[in-house]
Scaffold this active site. Structure first.
Site, mmCIF file in Angstrom:
data_model
loop_
_atom_site.group_PDB
_atom_site.id
_atom_site.type_symbol
_atom_site.label_atom_id
_atom_site.label_comp_id
_atom_site.label_asym_id
_atom_site.label_seq_id
_atom_site.Cartn_x
_atom_site.Cartn_y
_atom_site.Cartn_z
ATOM 1 N N ASP A 57 -0.162 -0.570 -4.694
ATOM 2 C CA ASP A 57 -1.527 -0.036 -4.750
ATOM 3 C C ASP A 57 -1.537 1.340 -4.099
ATOM 4 O OD1 ASP A 57 -4.219 0.474 -4.767
ATOM 5 O OD2 ASP A 57 -4.794 -1.215 -3.496
ATOM 6 N N LYS A 113 0.847 -1.177 0.000
ATOM 7 C CA LYS A 113 0.000 0.000 0.000
ATOM 8 C C LYS A 113 0.894 1.242 0.000
ATOM 9 C CE LYS A 113 -4.145 -1.845 0.159
ATOM 10 N NZ LYS A 113 -5.170 -1.585 -0.876
#
Length: 370
Positions: free
Chosen positions: A193, A165
């Site tokens: 992401d 992330k």
């Protein structure tokens, strides 16, 4: 033969703590606040669905899903549960949006139909349970040192890939990836992401700086509404781009495919509204030559089992981010997919979705029957 109709609908709040709070660019998730829907019939069949609302992605909460589900339960009573297209169309007419809530009913209806057919869901969908499916493991946003330590632990645990992330600043995100590469080496598969965390200029700059770290793909680099700039990012990124928050349903998939905006679609039931629309997204992707990933929010092993049935039914789904239940501190699910270690999930052949919930776990949860 007695005609099968929906006799009642039970709605249950499902709360499961995370092992540790999960951090993404959009916010912090301390626990899974899900909703379970049970559709009962007059012939003793019960279909089960589960959904995991993320308010900062879908605009739904456990409370909104719980309240709307009571209305939908009243709408469905007395009707044929096997006419799935008709039932879902009625739900769509009754409630605008709210795909996460709809996904729980969609899942329960498919569970009922497959149980009636005495088939595992993947067979009902025309699939075969022949592939070995391995999930990646997701690392939430943290310091470079913590993320590197987590990455090394997941590599040692046998996961075939990790997903990071990101979505803060170029400097901070590059530092995170650099530290992780130093910990796990250059050959271990890494996916990233950004969860819409970058503007287009930052996305292009960051992705070009990250290219030397051998990144498989990047999910949703820019805000979900900015499809035009997603095209520009995709055209100027050396790293493949995956649409996530910008592809909720098949209409989004068609638009993005026609624009050439991305290389992959990430399908989640909480965005698509469930299995019915997820299959439509896959069909659009196949028509456009785009590959798919399946992903999750904070679902338990129950909804992940339903997701695995779709994976078994469609070979154009090539990446698997099926890790949410591995982050939860408790497992209230009976039956369903089994975790075999090294990232491997194994799907059984029981009729329907092939899983359920431990009633002793649910007994203290808020519920209503309509």
């Amino acid at each position: 033969m007695q005609e099968t109709v929906i006799s009642s609908v039970e709605v249950i709040k499902l709360n499961i703590p995370y092992k540790e709070p999960f951090v993404i660019s959009l916010g912090v998730i301390p626990s899974a606040t899900n909703v379970v829907v049970k559709i009962n019939t007059n012939t003793a069949l019960t279909g089960i669905g589960e959904c995991a609302p993320f308010v900062f992605i879908v605009g739904e909460t456990q409370e909104t899903v719980f309240e709307l589900s009571k209305q939908i339960g009243k709408l469905l009573k007395g009707k044929d549960p096997f006419a799935i297209e008709d039932r879902l169309a009625e739900i769509d007419r009754a409630v605008q949006g709210n795909p996460t809530m709809k996904s729980a009913f969609d899942m329960a209806l498919y569970d009922l139909l497959a149980k009636q057919a005495n088939l595992p869901l993947y067979k009902l969908l025309g699939g075969s349970n022949t592939r070995e499916i391995y999930t990646d493991m997701t690392i939430s946003i943290g310091s470079p040192e913590k993320m590197a330590n987590d990455a090394l632990e997941f590599k040692k645990a046998g996961f075939p890939a990790i997903k990071l992330k990101l979505g803060t600043t170029t400097e901070a995100d590059v530092a995170r990836v650099k530290a992780i590469r130093e910990a796990v080496g250059m050959d271990y598969p890494i996916r990233i992401d950004a969860n819409q965390g970058w503007d287009p200029v930052t996305a292009i700059k960051t992705l070009n700086e990250l290219n030397k770290y051998n990144i498989e793909h990047c999910e949703e680099p820019v805000p979900h509404w900015n499809n035009k700039e997603l095209v520009r990012v995709s055209e100027n990124s050396p790293i493949s781009i995956m649409a996530d928050e910008s592809v909720f349903d098949h209409h989004d998939a068609f638009r993005l495919a026609s624009m050439g905006a991305c290389d992959y679609f990430n399908i989640k039931f909480s965005k698509s509204g469930g299995i019915y629309n997820a299959l439509k997204i896959v069909a659009v992707a196949e028509s456009a030559g785009i590959k798919c990933q399946v992903g999750c929010m904070s679902e338990s092993r129950y909804a992940l089992t339903a997701l695995m049935h779709v994976v078994a039914a469609r070979k154009s789904i090539v990446h698997y981010d099926i890790d949410s239940s591995l982050m939860l501190a408790e497992d209230p699910v009976t039956g369903g997919i089994e975790y075999k270690g090294n990232g491997k999930w194994e799907l059984g052949d029981s009729p329907g979705i092939g899983a359920g919930f431990d009633e002793s776990y649910l007994e203290n949860m808020e519920r209503v029957i309509v």
